[in-house]
Design an enzyme around this catalytic site. Sequence first.
Site, PDB file in Angstrom:
ATOM      1  CG  ASP A  52      -0.494  -0.122   2.502  1.00  0.00           C
ATOM      2  OD1 ASP A  52       0.894   0.108   2.564  1.00  0.00           O
ATOM      3  OD2 ASP A  52      -0.860  -0.850   3.338  1.00  0.00           O
ATOM      4  NE  ARG A  66      -0.562   3.276   4.187  1.00  0.00           N
ATOM      5  CZ  ARG A  66      -1.876   2.761   4.212  1.00  0.00           C
ATOM      6  NH1 ARG A  66      -2.663   2.684   3.139  1.00  0.00           N
ATOM      7  NH2 ARG A  66      -2.102   1.652   5.258  1.00  0.00           N
ATOM      8  CG  ASP A  71      -3.421  -1.679   6.851  1.00  0.00           C
ATOM      9  OD1 ASP A  71      -2.123  -1.320   6.434  1.00  0.00           O
ATOM     10  OD2 ASP A  71      -3.448  -2.146   7.999  1.00  0.00           O
ATOM     11  CB  THR A  72      -1.145  -4.331   1.986  1.00  0.00           C
ATOM     12  OG1 THR A  72      -0.132  -3.552   2.076  1.00  0.00           O
ATOM     13  CG2 THR A  72      -2.129  -3.953   0.766  1.00  0.00           C
ATOM     14  CD  GLU A  74       2.431  -3.042   8.101  1.00  0.00           C
ATOM     15  OE1 GLU A  74       3.675  -2.615   7.475  1.00  0.00           O
ATOM     16  OE2 GLU A  74       1.721  -1.950   8.193  1.00  0.00           O
ATOM     17  NE  ARG A 116       2.897   6.943   4.988  1.00  0.00           N
ATOM     18  CZ  ARG A 116       2.433   5.990   5.586  1.00  0.00           C
ATOM     19  NH1 ARG A 116       3.034   4.626   5.375  1.00  0.00           N
ATOM     20  NH2 ARG A 116       1.311   6.017   6.702  1.00  0.00           N
TER      21      ARG A 116
END
Length: 175
Positions: A52, A66, A71-72, A74, A116
């Site tokens: 992401d 971002r 949310d992918t 980690e 970001r």
Amino acid sequence: MLTRKLMQALAVLVILLSGCQGVSSSHSGTTEKTVDLSDKIEVTVRRVIDGDTFIADVNGTEERIRLILVDTPETVHPTKAVQPYGKEASAFSKKTLENQSVYLEYDKEKRDKYDRLLAYVFLKDGTSFNKILLEKGYARLAVFPPNIKYEDEYKQAEKEAKKKKLGLWNNKKGE
């Protein structure tokens, strides 16, 4: 004679138009809703950091981007282990985005606390990359108001992935 030629022309037109519908996208399985890219900012993705987050050339400046509302798992977090489907999500993002031109759309807040850029990312064909990640089960919906423009649409994409048990939702890797 004129009617016959008109009917032939119409038949050819129907054949041509029906052929256009059969063209499949490289994002098969997605419910593609394309958007107008004319009001988006075209950037070139230089490097994918994880599923992401990526680095892109934005108007001559290298920026960390971002993705909004996703949310992918980690893969490069300094204090977290690699999470299930993180490598798959990162590989998919890398394959799809790296060295490609994409289009950014900002929402109400343009930057996060890490400075970001926060963006919805659209591919050249106008499809939402954020939504594709949700549809394929590579990401969870992550809502952080006020950036919620596509929340309902993305929520539906996640719901469908859960129903189909795709990616994160297949329960084979401990999630």
